[in-house]
Design a protein around this motif. Structure first.
Motif, short mmCIF file in Angstrom:
data_model
loop_
_atom_site.label_atom_id
_atom_site.label_comp_id
_atom_site.label_asym_id
_atom_site.label_seq_id
_atom_site.Cartn_x
_atom_site.Cartn_y
_atom_site.Cartn_z
N ALA A 1 0.85 -1.20 0.00
CA ALA A 1 0.00 0.00 0.00
C ALA A 1 0.88 1.24 0.00
O ALA A 1 1.91 1.30 0.68
CB ALA A 1 -0.92 0.01 1.21
N TYR A 2 0.44 2.23 -0.76
CA TYR A 2 1.08 3.55 -0.79
C TYR A 2 0.04 4.58 -0.38
O TYR A 2 -1.12 4.51 -0.80
CB TYR A 2 1.60 3.87 -2.19
CG TYR A 2 2.03 5.31 -2.35
CD1 TYR A 2 3.23 5.76 -1.80
CD2 TYR A 2 1.23 6.21 -3.04
CE1 TYR A 2 3.61 7.08 -1.93
CE2 TYR A 2 1.60 7.54 -3.19
CZ TYR A 2 2.79 7.97 -2.63
OH TYR A 2 3.17 9.28 -2.76
N LEU A 3 0.46 5.55 0.44
CA LEU A 3 -0.48 6.56 0.94
C LEU A 3 0.19 7.93 0.90
O LEU A 3 1.29 8.11 1.44
CB LEU A 3 -0.89 6.23 2.38
CG LEU A 3 -1.92 7.14 3.03
CD1 LEU A 3 -3.28 7.00 2.34
CD2 LEU A 3 -2.06 6.81 4.52
N ASP A 4 -0.47 8.87 0.26
CA ASP A 4 -0.02 10.26 0.23
C ASP A 4 -1.09 11.08 0.93
O ASP A 4 -2.13 11.40 0.35
CB ASP A 4 0.16 10.72 -1.22
CG ASP A 4 0.66 12.16 -1.32
OD1 ASP A 4 1.07 12.72 -0.27
OD2 ASP A 4 0.63 12.74 -2.42
N ALA A 5 -0.86 11.40 2.21
CA ALA A 5 -1.86 12.09 3.04
C ALA A 5 -1.23 13.35 3.62
O ALA A 5 -0.39 13.27 4.52
CB ALA A 5 -2.35 11.17 4.15
N GLU A 6 -1.64 14.50 3.12
CA GLU A 6 -1.04 15.77 3.53
C GLU A 6 -2.11 16.82 3.77
O GLU A 6 -3.18 16.80 3.16
CB GLU A 6 -0.07 16.28 2.45
CG GLU A 6 1.12 15.39 2.19
CD GLU A 6 2.02 15.96 1.11
OE1 GLU A 6 1.58 16.90 0.41
OE2 GLU A 6 3.17 15.48 0.97
N TYR A 7 -1.79 17.77 4.67
CA TYR A 7 -2.65 18.93 4.88
C TYR A 7 -2.57 19.85 3.66
O TYR A 7 -1.49 20.13 3.14
CB TYR A 7 -2.22 19.72 6.11
CG TYR A 7 -2.40 19.01 7.42
CD1 TYR A 7 -3.66 18.79 7.95
CD2 TYR A 7 -1.29 18.57 8.15
CE1 TYR A 7 -3.83 18.15 9.16
CE2 TYR A 7 -1.45 17.93 9.36
CZ TYR A 7 -2.72 17.71 9.87
OH TYR A 7 -2.88 17.08 11.07
N ASP A 8 -3.74 20.32 3.23
CA ASP A 8 -3.78 21.35 2.19
C ASP A 8 -3.66 22.74 2.80
O ASP A 8 -2.96 23.60 2.27
CB ASP A 8 -5.10 21.26 1.40
CG ASP A 8 -5.17 20.00 0.56
OD1 ASP A 8 -4.11 19.49 0.17
OD2 ASP A 8 -6.29 19.52 0.32
N ASP A 9 -4.37 22.92 3.91
CA ASP A 9 -4.44 24.26 4.51
C ASP A 9 -4.69 24.10 6.00
O ASP A 9 -5.78 23.69 6.41
CB ASP A 9 -5.55 25.07 3.85
CG ASP A 9 -5.63 26.49 4.41
OD1 ASP A 9 -4.63 26.95 4.99
OD2 ASP A 9 -6.69 27.12 4.28
N PHE A 10 -3.69 24.41 6.83
CA PHE A 10 -3.84 24.25 8.27
C PHE A 10 -2.78 25.10 8.96
O PHE A 10 -1.59 24.92 8.72
CB PHE A 10 -3.70 22.78 8.65
CG PHE A 10 -3.95 22.50 10.11
CD1 PHE A 10 -4.90 23.20 10.83
CD2 PHE A 10 -3.22 21.51 10.76
CE1 PHE A 10 -5.12 22.93 12.17
CE2 PHE A 10 -3.44 21.23 12.09
CZ PHE A 10 -4.39 21.94 12.79
N GLU A 11 -3.21 26.03 9.84
CA GLU A 11 -2.30 26.90 10.56
C GLU A 11 -2.68 26.94 12.04
O GLU A 11 -3.26 27.92 12.53
CB GLU A 11 -2.29 28.30 9.97
CG GLU A 11 -1.74 28.38 8.55
CD GLU A 11 -1.62 29.80 8.04
OE1 GLU A 11 -2.02 30.73 8.79
OE2 GLU A 11 -1.12 29.99 6.93
N PRO A 12 -2.38 25.89 12.80
CA PRO A 12 -2.70 25.88 14.23
C PRO A 12 -1.74 26.78 15.02
O PRO A 12 -0.66 27.14 14.54
CB PRO A 12 -2.51 24.42 14.62
CG PRO A 12 -1.46 23.94 13.67
CD PRO A 12 -1.72 24.65 12.37
N ILE A 13 -2.15 27.13 16.25
CA ILE A 13 -1.32 27.95 17.14
C ILE A 13 -0.45 27.04 17.99
O ILE A 13 -0.94 26.14 18.67
CB ILE A 13 -2.19 28.85 18.03
CG1 ILE A 13 -2.98 29.84 17.16
CG2 ILE A 13 -1.34 29.60 19.05
CD1 ILE A 13 -3.94 30.71 17.95
N ASP A 14 0.84 27.27 17.96
CA ASP A 14 1.78 26.50 18.76
C ASP A 14 1.66 26.97 20.21
O ASP A 14 1.90 28.15 20.50
CB ASP A 14 3.21 26.73 18.25
CG ASP A 14 4.22 25.83 18.93
OD1 ASP A 14 3.97 25.40 20.07
OD2 ASP A 14 5.27 25.56 18.32
#
Length: 749
Positions: A611-624
């Motif tokens: 199995a191959y998986l490409d799972a990435e955020y497109d748009d996400f800016e959380p506060i550290d």
């Protein structure tokens, strides 16, 4: 260089497949055909090769081969499926299929992978790592299953079927002895009560072992297991057109406390001199590594993790009625879970936790399947579930402020109702149009609070009996509606080859946060959706000697619900920690899965999955929470989403001494991944893992009994399974089991 190894394996795999095809063709006359695997993935019994979705199936015999006693032990064996537990909550499931999963120990976060047992969805993730005994099969359905299995199955479904009563006298018994003082015993007995009318069955399982982590404080083992479970069945068949099966189940767990190891940078504050242990994390900027010897510390809490669960299920089938074949599934389940955790995992009293949770669920499904015409099959039905849980959590922060205790009581009421239909229309003799819809309504009510207590004597207490010196209280109530569906085509090219494609929308409802730092934390958070496109092939080739199933998928994941921990300054200037779930992210997930099974000879069976998986955020800016600055996570991988996963196994049967010897060798690979830290920090990186299992069994020709020797993690590799980093000094890790080995005896009558 990271991807070169999987690419090389892929090249070698293609060459191996070509060589294997030649071998199979040469031996076509000698070998038997592949076994047909029956599943209920579409709520009807059919061949797995006829179901137009990606499915992985583990049989009950396979579970017994490697002495799998709960769902978590399937970790690594099914590509693109991650099965873990939350670090400081060993009963709490962390499931992810194709990058979609929930990582939160409390029930309020819900599920995206639905666990279904004998047709009943298991609502609570706290008791979803089910103990497996007397199992017929485990089906893993990948991708959204919202039409047939309802909301909150955006990642997929793990569908478990137990062995049902046969109506004939017979049974089986099993005894296992292993390292870590492991003793397992199980028995299943079938018996007729009224011949051809009323059948009974009882099953029993007991599993116990010592823990494999040593407590540096007193030298005792940590993380022991002691589970007793039983099921009783009554199946009534008064006529050929009706049957009813009643199942009652009891589970009693008396395990050791949840165990974590502190991966923080060592200081005198955390580790008393001469009472330390090898830290798995050298610093905050490096990935953690499992030490050769597993050590931790518990100096302040009882060694207790108690679980009691009770369940009753009534399934009724009416056949050939005026409105089709009708199925009714009624269930009630309740559980109580109580445990203590030394949360700092050091030989100093800094922080510990007590949790007490009670919950129940009540569900009813009613559906019918009928044929309005020769070319159309319709399934229509309705589903209702009501749940409630109450949780009391007490945290003693003695090492932060002497005498400080924080308590987090929460209570949630939830109900959901839905109506659904699934249709199969034969456009031609070989082309089928599949389409379905499900309309759902769900309501959730939450009461959540946080109370601060400072004991006058300076000693923190789990159950304060004096007035709090600070309180946060909030409540919420909201309702969500959704209309989801699926449409697809499957084409039977011939009797051995099917091509399919579909579009489906999955839905996970909104909710409220139960563990709050400020009133606004409670929410509500909004629903999330997944739009999935999948195409695939299922085929048997070379006269049934080679099976190849291929799936390619693309997911558009919107309004992702993600748990965040952050710091906030109160009006009085005191900084406190907040918890929330936000819909701040979207992602794109794509990949492929290939499953191969071959029988070159009557004696040899080969299986391989990639199995191959490409799972990435497109748009996400959380506060550290450490810097109070936003972090751009675009392009970063999702949690619990390894890029490459694979498994392979070989089974060889050979006659030996008036009997049959069976050798099984199994290998699984999981690429590195991030787990339990939203910001993908180095200490939350879980290294790539290579696991090898082996089993050797002998049974006489009568097949009445057998004996086997087996090993899990045969090479005794040491691995981290999760890393959890909070603000401040702590960096918690959990360890994968070391080598487990033993001998098992089976008897059938």
């Amino acid at each position: 260089m990271k991807n070169s190894l999987p690419m090389l394996y892929g090249f070698r795999g293609a060459s191996t497949a070509a060589m294997l095809a030649g071998v199979l063709a040469a031996n076509a006359v000698l070998a038997q055909q592949l076994e047909e695997v029956m599943v209920t993935a579409q709520k009807r019994t059919e061949s797995m090769q006829d179901v137009p979705i990606a499915i992985a199936t583990v049989t009950g015999d396979s579970l017994e081969t490697f002495n799998v006693v709960n769902l978590e032990q399937l970790r690594g064996s099914i590509p693109n499926v991650q099965i873990n537990h939350f670090g400081n909550a060993p009963n709490t499931a962390v499931f992810s299929i194709r990058g979609i999963g929930v990582i939160e120990p409390d029930p309020y976060a819900g599920n995206t992978v639905s666990i279904v047992m004998d047709g009943v969805p298991q609502y609570f993730n706290q008791v979803a790592l089910l103990d497996l005994f007397d199992i017929q099969r485990v089906e893993v359905l990948k991708g959204p299953q919202g039409t047939l299995f309802g909301a909150n199955s955006t990642g997929g479904v793990i569908n478990i079927a137990t062995e049902q009563p046969t109506g004939e006298f017979g049974g089986k018994a099993r005894l296992t002895l292993g390292n870590w003082n492991r003793i397992d015993s199980s028995i299943a007995a079938d018996f007729p009560i009224i011949e051809n009318v009323l059948a009974g069955k009882v099953t029993f399982m007991q599993h116990s072992r010592d823990g494999w982590i040593r407590n540096i404080v007193d030298g005792k083992d940590m993380g022991s297991r002691n589970v007793t479970a039983g099921r009783g069945y009554l199946k009534w068949t008064p006529t050929d057109d009706f049957d009813a099966t009643l199942i009652a189940e009891v589970v009693r767990g008396r395990d050791g406390s949840p165990v974590i190891a502190n991966g923080a940078v060592p200081t005198d504050r955390l580790y008393i001199p001469n009472l330390g242990y090898e830290r798995p994390c050298s610093d905050q900027q490096s990935a953690c590594e499992a030490p050769d010897k597993y050590r931790s510390a518990n100096d302040s809490t009882p060694d207790m993790n108690d679980l009691d669960s009770y369940s009753g299920t009534l399934t009724m089938n009416w056949f050939n009625t005026a409105i089709g074949d009708v199925v009714s599934i009624s269930n009630y389940k309740q559980y109580a879970l109580e445990n203590y955790t030394d949360q700092d995992a050091s030989a100093d009293w800094i922080m510990d936790v007590y949790r007490d949770t009670e919950g129940w669920q009540l569900s009813q499904e009613l559906r019918t399947t009928f044929n309005p015409s020769d070319r159309l099959e319709m399934m229509i039905g309705g589903f209702f579930m009501q749940t409630n849980y109450e949780q009391f959590q007490s945290v003693r922060l003695q090492g932060v402020v002497p005498g400080l205790t924080q308590t987090y009581p929460q209570e949630q009421d939830n109900w959901s109702a839905s109506v659904f239909m699934q249709n199969y229309l034969d456009l031609t003799d070989s082309l089928v149009l599949q389409f379905g819809l499900r309309y759902s309504v769900e309501e959730t009510e939450m009461d959540a609070s946080t109370y601060n207590y400072v004991s006058p004597d300076g000693i923190a207490q789990w159950f304060p009996d004096f007035n709090p010196q600070g309180a946060v209280e909030a409540e919420g109530d909201d309702t969500w509606e959704n209309l989801g569906g699926k449409i697809g085509l499957d084409w039977a090219v011939n009797e051995d080859l099917m091509l399919y494609g579909y579009y489906a929308r999955g839905f996970k409802s909104g909710g409220f946060v139960g563990r709050i730092g400020i009133p606004e934390d409670i929410g509500p958070f909004d629903p999330e959706t997944v739009d999935t496109f999948e195409v695939g092939m299922k085929g048997d080739f070379l006269d049934g000697l080679l099976r190849a199933n291929l799936a390619l998928f693309y997911n558009d994941y919107k309004d992702m619900q993600l748990a965040q921990i952050y710091n906030v300054d109160r009006p009085d200037g005191i900084r406190i920690q907040g918890n929330s779930i936000v819909n701040a992210a979207g992602s794109t997930i794509s990949g492929l899965e290939l499953d191969l099974t071959a029988i070159p000879t009557d004696q040899l069976t080969l299986r391989a999955s990639f199995a191959y998986l490409d799972a990435e955020y497109d748009d996400f800016e959380p506060i550290d929470p450490a810097t109070q600055l936003r972090v751009d996570m675009s392009g970063q991988p999702l949690q619990n989403s390894p890029e490459w996963t694979a498994s392979a196994s070989a089974r060889y049967d050979i006659p030996v001494a008036s009997g049959l010897a069976t050798a099984v060798l199994e290998y699984s690979y999981t690429d590195e991944k991030y787990l339990t830290n939203l910001f993908n920090r180095p200490r939350s990186l879980v290294q790539e893992t290579h696991l090898v299992n082996a089993s050797l069994q002998w049974a006489p020709d009568s097949d009445e009994w057998s004996v086997s020797v087996w090993a899990r993690n045969l090479l005794d590799e040491r691995y981290i399974t999760s890393g959890f980093e909070t603000t401040g000094f702590q960096g918690f890790v959990s360890y994968a089991p070391p080598r487990e080995a033993g001998v098992s005896f089976n008897y059938r009558w």
